[in-house]
Scaffold this active site. Structure first.
Site, short mmCIF file in Angstrom:
data_model
loop_
_atom_site.label_atom_id
_atom_site.label_comp_id
_atom_site.label_asym_id
_atom_site.label_seq_id
_atom_site.Cartn_x
_atom_site.Cartn_y
_atom_site.Cartn_z
N GLU A 261 39.53 5.30 36.92
CA GLU A 261 39.27 3.83 36.91
C GLU A 261 39.06 3.29 38.20
O GLU A 261 38.37 2.03 38.39
CB GLU A 261 40.63 3.20 36.18
CG GLU A 261 40.35 3.62 34.67
CD GLU A 261 41.07 5.21 34.55
OE1 GLU A 261 41.47 5.67 35.47
OE2 GLU A 261 40.96 5.75 33.17
N PHE B 4 45.25 0.90 31.93
CA PHE B 4 44.55 1.59 33.21
C PHE B 4 43.79 0.39 33.89
O PHE B 4 43.64 0.72 35.33
CB PHE B 4 43.41 2.59 32.55
CG PHE B 4 44.30 3.44 31.63
CD1 PHE B 4 45.39 4.04 31.96
CD2 PHE B 4 43.76 3.63 30.19
CE1 PHE B 4 46.22 4.81 31.06
CE2 PHE B 4 44.02 4.63 29.35
CZ PHE B 4 45.47 5.22 29.86
N ARG C 263 43.53 -3.66 20.14
CA ARG C 263 43.11 -2.54 19.54
C ARG C 263 42.84 -2.98 18.10
O ARG C 263 41.65 -2.52 17.54
CB ARG C 263 43.74 -1.35 19.64
CG ARG C 263 43.39 -0.35 18.77
CD ARG C 263 44.33 0.74 18.82
NE ARG C 263 45.33 0.91 17.96
CZ ARG C 263 45.43 1.20 16.57
NH1 ARG C 263 44.45 1.57 16.15
NH2 ARG C 263 46.49 1.12 15.85
#
Lengths: 334, 275
Positions: free
Chosen positions: A77, A102, A186
């Site tokens: 990342e 992340f 999500r």
């Protein structure tokens, strides 16, 4: 990192019990993926980077249509963010995609020192924000990302509320000069806005009007706030519900005027209380128009595995919690 | 490729001397900063800005220019002195280094300094940025080349290797990294603090073309930069063996001079040696 689990659990949706039953559920990640493709058709300077996870973030949609402009950077990342910076400094609008934890955590210093310090056109699409990520557990639940991003000078932080608002956030981010962090969930989220509703960075939308208290919410908590408003109406308590999609810059004017009008404020977010939307609202009101402020947020603790609905209950992030907290805020009015 | 005549080498040597003097003067006036790693990379920057790079100081954002990035941002003084000598800004500007309101920040700031392609200072990030610029060049079918100066101590950052993997993965032959291998970092010799050795073998294993040179020899530097241009399908790293603090006797190979400015008296001695 066991990220395969994220793929395994993306298909499930467990919001049925906690949202208003007439609301249609739609995936904001898919809306985001499609919006970036649409943007890519209009503007050849749009590029997309992914740190693996393209299927989960829906960056794979762009990869299918524009393979030359898609860069999979692998599970790295920090490198992805700075590669995006290099593309941006060369005139590209670089969308860097990964999970919220992340993006905001692993690559924070890259975002701070290389992207934001130079005001580069990197748009961070951070999916899997909040505790409703579910069974993957704490390591994959970004619950401090709003705080981490909002503290960076010049950073714009957006939390679109549904699949209709998400493309508007993406398009606004592309037009905005400088870095933008867009937090997505999500889960499929209830559709509560209309195509004609405005979306302006630094503004917000009033969804319900009432004079007893104001609930200022973002993300998944906006639909819970709407549900709470219906429950409270049965007790003749009328609340205003503000969809605060722009966390930074935040709609200071509207927040102050609603505090003046209703005299009590409840904030609601699927994020840690420290540093999030509630903190931001408190910063404004304490300096401009102090009224009782109560916060629905995750207290000082980590997430854990569980179904999204179970977790929202465990961490007191439901419409029932909003109802109780609104009453508490009202009781504190002088 | 521009021809490298003996006369040209003499011109470059003269430039290097002037730039070393500027570095000492700037740091003495600033009262803080990093002489060691600035002095070690003088010949590298002189070779680039006064021989190799296609650039235009009157138009720093010319879109077809070659790009140079300094990942080891603490060596900002050598970059500023070089940019000033190349005509990006006045010599007087150099004497404002690290002062409030100066365009010359302690570490490079692309928004404040003409010619600074990218802000840096936090180590380990420059190669990733260079990758992004090189990818953009390929995407736009541009012929510009991207050069990035790395530090040897900096190679301890994991992100350098994430980036190294990506440069090779994307076959960025328009990218050339130059490693200022002066052997020291702020806490001491790199091999004692945290050895990044062997260097060549690591870069080869990561899929790079590796050239080892004497980083103070103009002929070797420029030949290596030329050779890098001929490589197809992979990026090149020039591992330039250098002397930390090069040119000032009491600074050479003394890691105490990594991040310490000379006093006015020390600066006077240094400037005498460099004149």
């Amino acid at each position: 990192m066991a990220r395969q689990g994220a793929y395994a659990s993306t298909g499930r949706n467990c919001l049925k019990g906690i949202i208003i039953n007439y609301m249609e559920l739609k995936c904001t990640r898919e809306a985001s993926g499609n919006a970036i493709v649409e943007l890519g058709r209009k503007n050849s300077n749009v590029v997309v980077l992914s740190a693996d996870l393209s299927g989960s973030t829906k960056a794979d949609e762009f990869a299918k249509v524009f393979p030359q402009r898609f860069f999979n950077m692998g599970i790295a990342e920090a490198n992805m963010m700075n590669t995006a910076a290099g593309l941006a400094v060369s005139g590209k609008i670089a969308f860097a995609t990964t999970f919220a934890i992340f993006a905001s955590g692993r690559a924070w210093e890259q975002i701070r020192n290389t992207i934001a310090y130079s005001n580069l056109n990197v748009k961070i699409i951070a999916t899997h924000g909040g505790i409703s990520v579910g069974p993957d557990g704490s390591s994959h639940q970004g619950i401090e990302d709003i705080a981490l991003m909002r503290v960076i000078p010049g950073m714009t932080v957006l939390v679109p509320v549904d699949a209709i608002e998400t493309p508007k956030a993406i398009f606004s981010a592309a037009e905005h000069q400088g870095p933008v962090y867009i937090r997505l969930a999500r889960l499929k989220l209830p559709v509560i806005t209309k195509p004609q509703d405005t979306f302006i960075i630094g503004k917000s939308n009033i969804l319900r009007e009432g004079t007893d208290a104001t609930v200022i919410a973002c993300g998944i908590m906006v639909s819970s706030a709407l549900q709470a408003s219906e429950l409270l109406a049965k007790e003749n308590i009328k609340i205003t519900v503000l969809n605060c999609y722009s966390i930074k810059p935040i709609d200071t004017g509207t927040i102050i005027s609603l505090a003046e009008k209703t005299g009590a404020v409840v904030t609601a977010e699927e994020h840690l209380q420290i540093g999030g939307l509630g903190s931001s609202v408190s910063e404004i009101l304490s300096q401009n128009y102090p009224v009782p402020v109560e916060m629905i947020a995750i207290k000082d603790r980590f997430g854990q595995s569980g179904e999204p609905e179970e977790l929202l209950k465990e961490y007191h992030l439901t419409s029932k919690d909003i109802v109780t907290t609104v009453k508490k805020a009202i009781s504190r009015k002088i | 490729m521009p021809v490298l005549s003996d006369d040209k080498i003499e011109t470059l040597k003269a430039k290097a001397k002037t730039i070393r003097q500027h570095i000492i003067k700037m740091l003495a006036l600033a009262g803080s900063g990093h002489p060691g790693g600035s002095l070690s990379s003088v010949e590298i920057l002189v070779s680039l800005y006064f021989h190799k790079l296609s650039h235009n100081p009157a138009n720093p954002k010319w879109e077809d220019r070659d790009r140079f990035l300094m990942s080891k941002g603490h060596a900002a003084p050598v970059w500023y002195a070089t940019l000033s000598e190349a005509g990006y800004f006045t010599q007087e500007t150099l004497w404002t280094l690290r002062k409030l309101g100066s365009p010359l920040q302690g570490h490079p700031d692309m928004q404040k300094t003409p010619g600074v392609e990218m802000s840096s200072g936090s180590l380990g990030q420059g190669l990733s940025v260079a990758n992004g610029i090189a990818l953009s060049g390929k995407l736009d079918k541009k012929n510009y080349r991207v050069y990035v100066l790395l530090g040897d101590g900096e190679s301890q950052e994991g992100q350098v290797w994430e980036a190294a993997m990506a440069s090779a993965h994307y076959k960025l032959n328009n990218l050339c990294a130059i490693l200022d291998y002066n052997g020291f970092q702020i806490d001491g010799p790199i091999e004692k603090v945290m050895s990044p050795l062997p260097l060549s073998e690591k870069w080869i294993a990561f899929g790079w073309n590796v050239i080892n040179i004497d980083g103070h020899n103009f002929k070797e530097i420029i030949e290596a930069l030329d050779k890098a241009e001929d490589v197809k399908n992979k990026p090149t790293i020039i591992i330039a063996r250098t002397v930390k603090g090069k040119g000032v006797s009491f600074m050479e190979n003394q890691y105490e001079w990594h991040g310490k400015a000379p006093t006015p008296q020390q600066a006077e001695i240094a400037l005498k040696e460099l004149s």
